[in-house]
Scaffold this active site. Structure first.
Site, mmCIF file in Angstrom:
data_model
loop_
_atom_site.group_PDB
_atom_site.id
_atom_site.type_symbol
_atom_site.label_atom_id
_atom_site.label_comp_id
_atom_site.label_asym_id
_atom_site.label_seq_id
_atom_site.Cartn_x
_atom_site.Cartn_y
_atom_site.Cartn_z
ATOM 1 N N ASN A 21 0.859 -1.137 -0.019
ATOM 2 C CA ASN A 21 0.010 0.058 0.085
ATOM 3 C C ASN A 21 0.770 1.229 -0.021
ATOM 4 O O ASN A 21 1.475 1.645 1.075
ATOM 5 C CB ASN A 21 -0.897 0.009 1.020
ATOM 6 C CG ASN A 21 -1.776 1.383 1.377
ATOM 7 O OD1 ASN A 21 -1.900 1.937 0.458
ATOM 8 N ND2 ASN A 21 -2.498 1.551 2.686
ATOM 9 N N TRP A 22 0.981 1.792 -1.328
ATOM 10 C CA TRP A 22 1.792 2.986 -1.217
ATOM 11 C C TRP A 22 1.219 4.167 -0.597
ATOM 12 O O TRP A 22 2.033 5.116 -0.721
ATOM 13 C CB TRP A 22 2.321 3.189 -2.702
ATOM 14 C CG TRP A 22 3.201 2.278 -3.403
ATOM 15 C CD1 TRP A 22 3.630 1.042 -2.732
ATOM 16 C CD2 TRP A 22 3.629 2.222 -4.857
ATOM 17 N NE1 TRP A 22 4.522 0.562 -3.987
ATOM 18 C CE2 TRP A 22 4.452 1.296 -5.043
ATOM 19 C CE3 TRP A 22 3.180 3.320 -6.161
ATOM 20 C CZ2 TRP A 22 4.967 0.857 -6.403
ATOM 21 C CZ3 TRP A 22 4.033 2.896 -7.245
ATOM 22 C CH2 TRP A 22 4.520 1.727 -7.349
ATOM 23 N N LYS A 23 0.069 4.155 -0.412
ATOM 24 C CA LYS A 23 -0.645 5.172 0.209
ATOM 25 C C LYS A 23 -0.614 6.592 -0.816
ATOM 26 O O LYS A 23 -0.355 6.429 -2.024
ATOM 27 C CB LYS A 23 -0.113 5.683 1.728
ATOM 28 C CG LYS A 23 -0.263 4.522 2.467
ATOM 29 C CD LYS A 23 -0.138 4.960 3.977
ATOM 30 C CE LYS A 23 0.179 3.430 4.805
ATOM 31 N NZ LYS A 23 -0.146 3.538 6.107
ATOM 32 N N HIS B 143 -9.799 0.824 4.848
ATOM 33 C CA HIS B 143 -8.386 1.211 5.517
ATOM 34 C C HIS B 143 -8.775 2.136 6.564
ATOM 35 O O HIS B 143 -9.495 2.943 6.530
ATOM 36 C CB HIS B 143 -7.466 1.897 4.493
ATOM 37 C CG HIS B 143 -6.069 1.820 4.966
ATOM 38 N ND1 HIS B 143 -5.574 2.783 5.905
ATOM 39 C CD2 HIS B 143 -4.925 0.851 4.749
ATOM 40 C CE1 HIS B 143 -4.248 2.365 6.169
ATOM 41 N NE2 HIS B 143 -3.827 1.571 5.588
ATOM 42 N N GLU C 194 -6.932 4.605 7.502
ATOM 43 C CA GLU C 194 -6.764 6.004 7.564
ATOM 44 C C GLU C 194 -7.984 6.457 6.417
ATOM 45 O O GLU C 194 -8.551 7.735 6.672
ATOM 46 C CB GLU C 194 -5.402 6.111 6.331
ATOM 47 C CG GLU C 194 -4.399 5.961 7.154
ATOM 48 C CD GLU C 194 -3.158 5.365 6.524
ATOM 49 O OE1 GLU C 194 -3.203 5.550 5.225
ATOM 50 O OE2 GLU C 194 -2.138 4.803 7.147
ATOM 51 N N GLU D 277 -5.638 -4.969 10.449
ATOM 52 C CA GLU D 277 -4.664 -3.844 10.855
ATOM 53 C C GLU D 277 -4.925 -3.278 11.898
ATOM 54 O O GLU D 277 -5.717 -2.259 11.892
ATOM 55 C CB GLU D 277 -4.709 -3.066 9.435
ATOM 56 C CG GLU D 277 -4.240 -3.856 8.206
ATOM 57 C CD GLU D 277 -3.787 -2.769 7.219
ATOM 58 O OE1 GLU D 277 -2.596 -2.939 6.922
ATOM 59 O OE2 GLU D 277 -4.385 -1.632 6.808
ATOM 60 N N GLY E 186 1.937 2.119 10.567
ATOM 61 C CA GLY E 186 2.898 3.361 10.581
ATOM 62 C C GLY E 186 3.481 3.781 11.775
ATOM 63 O O GLY E 186 4.078 4.836 11.913
ATOM 64 N N SER F 279 3.143 -2.256 10.355
ATOM 65 C CA SER F 279 4.656 -2.225 10.645
ATOM 66 C C SER F 279 5.254 -3.296 10.034
ATOM 67 O O SER F 279 6.328 -3.731 10.930
ATOM 68 C CB SER F 279 5.130 -1.777 12.056
ATOM 69 O OG SER F 279 4.592 -0.350 12.253
ATOM 70 N N GLY G 294 2.717 -1.190 4.382
ATOM 71 C CA GLY G 294 2.698 0.196 3.919
ATOM 72 C C GLY G 294 3.991 0.681 3.839
ATOM 73 O O GLY G 294 5.080 0.616 2.820
ATOM 74 N N GLY G 295 4.465 1.190 4.946
ATOM 75 C CA GLY G 295 5.987 1.843 4.798
ATOM 76 C C GLY G 295 7.010 1.005 4.184
ATOM 77 O O GLY G 295 7.742 1.540 3.206
HETATM 78 C C1 PEP Z 1 -1.008 0.182 5.909
HETATM 79 O O1 PEP Z 1 -1.070 1.299 5.655
HETATM 80 O O2 PEP Z 1 -1.846 -0.648 5.505
HETATM 81 C C2 PEP Z 1 0.200 -0.287 6.593
HETATM 82 C C3 PEP Z 1 0.041 -1.594 7.365
HETATM 83 O O3 PEP Z 1 0.995 0.487 6.845
HETATM 84 P P1 PEP Z 1 2.680 0.139 7.830
HETATM 85 O O4 PEP Z 1 3.222 -1.101 7.005
HETATM 86 O O5 PEP Z 1 3.309 1.473 7.391
HETATM 87 O O6 PEP Z 1 2.234 0.181 9.177
#
Ligand code: PEP
Length: 282
Positions: A36-38, A122, A124, A194, A200, A240, A261-262
């Site tokens: 997930n590049w967001k 999600h 966010e 999640e 994040g 994470s 994500g990150g």
């Molecule tokens: C996400 O945005 O779905 C996510 C899991 O982010 P991160 O891996 O950065 O915690």
């Protein structure tokens, strides 16, 4: 309109063909690793990252790799991934097929350019854009209507976890956004657990916490839809995930891959996570 073989009828056939022994095992659940590049990366930065992924992918890929770029990159990404086995996801869609919804993109539009997966719910989107369980339910319906695979995201806040209300909260998210679906439709869905406190933040759920919640989610699916369907649905962990914790998370019995994500913004990091899923031994 792109015509694809119905995902759901294909899955039903697979369910019917599996023996009882296989039903109890998770070996038949191909892992998914989704990036997930967001709202990150310019077009060129995305292309460079994908080039590196294409060069570094394991020769034998046993897991499904999915990339969810910002919507403006999707058409380009689909071309770049063509023939690689990797798939494209949208990070979001709107539930109406068309109309006066400035700034939104419908599931029909995503389908028309060849998108195969779409995230819904999600945290966010829930927190920053006030998406409710009902809105997410409508998005799930739209994604299914367009023959894409919804990746339904759920998970509790830190407050809820600390007051031990995480199971009730996640049960409610599933009940209000998914459990209206018929068995055939739900079997085409991927769930991503999640926990908000792990997204994040660098704070990952322990493998035991992840497994406990995944097992709980699977038990809800089994109760609602039966062993056949519940045992075969993929439940991803997100929050994470990093190269150094991916293997242990992916080796949990009910963890069928990850939403990243990150760490998906670095080719080396994401490739290491793909390797972890590819080699994960149950
Ligand atoms: C996400 O945005 O779905 C996510 C899991 O982010 P991160 O891996 O950065 O915690």
């Amino acid at each position: 309109m792109i015509i694809r073989q119905s995902h759901f009828s294909g899955l039903s056939l697979i369910h019917r063909k599996l023996s009882n022994k296989e039903h109890k095992s998770n070996m038949s659940r191909k892992k998914i690793v989704a990036a997930n590049w967001k709202m990150n990366l310019t077009l060129e930065e995305g292309e460079v990252l994908v080039d590196k992924l294409l060069q570094g992918l394991p020769r034998e890929l046993h897991c499904q790799v999915v990339i969810a770029p910002p919507a403006i990159h999707i058409v380009n990404l689909i071309k770049q991934l063509s023939g690689s086995g990797m798939k494209t996801a949208a990070q979001n869609c709107y539930s109406a097929p068309s109309g006066a919804f400035t700034g939104e993109i419908s599931a029909e539009m995503l389908e028309s350019v060849g998108v195969e997966y779409c995230l819904a719910g999600h945290s966010e989107r829930r927190l920053v854009f006030n998406e409710s369980n009902v809105m997410i339910k409508e998005k799930i319906n739209a994604i299914l209507r367009c023959n894409m695979v919804p990746v339904f995201c759920c998970g509790e806040s830190l407050d809820l976890r600390e007051s031990n209300q995480q199971n009730e909260f996640v049960r409610n998210q599933l009940t209000e956004s998914l459990f209206h679906l018929e068995a055939e439709a739900i079997s085409g869905i991927v769930i991503a657990y999640e926990p908000i406190w792990a997204i994040g933040t660098g704070r990952t759920a322990s493998p035991e916490q992840a497994q406990e919640m995944h097992q709980f989610i699977r038990s809800l699916l089994i109760k609602q839809y039966g062993q056949d369907i519940g045992a075969h649905m993929r439940i991803l962990y997100g929050g994470s995930i990093k190269p150094d914790n991916a293997s242990v998370l992916f080796s949990q019995q009910d963890v069928d891959g990850g939403l990243v994500g990150g760490a998906s913004l670095s080719a080396a990091g994401f490739l290491a996570i793909i390797e972890a899923a590819n080699g994960s031994i149950q």
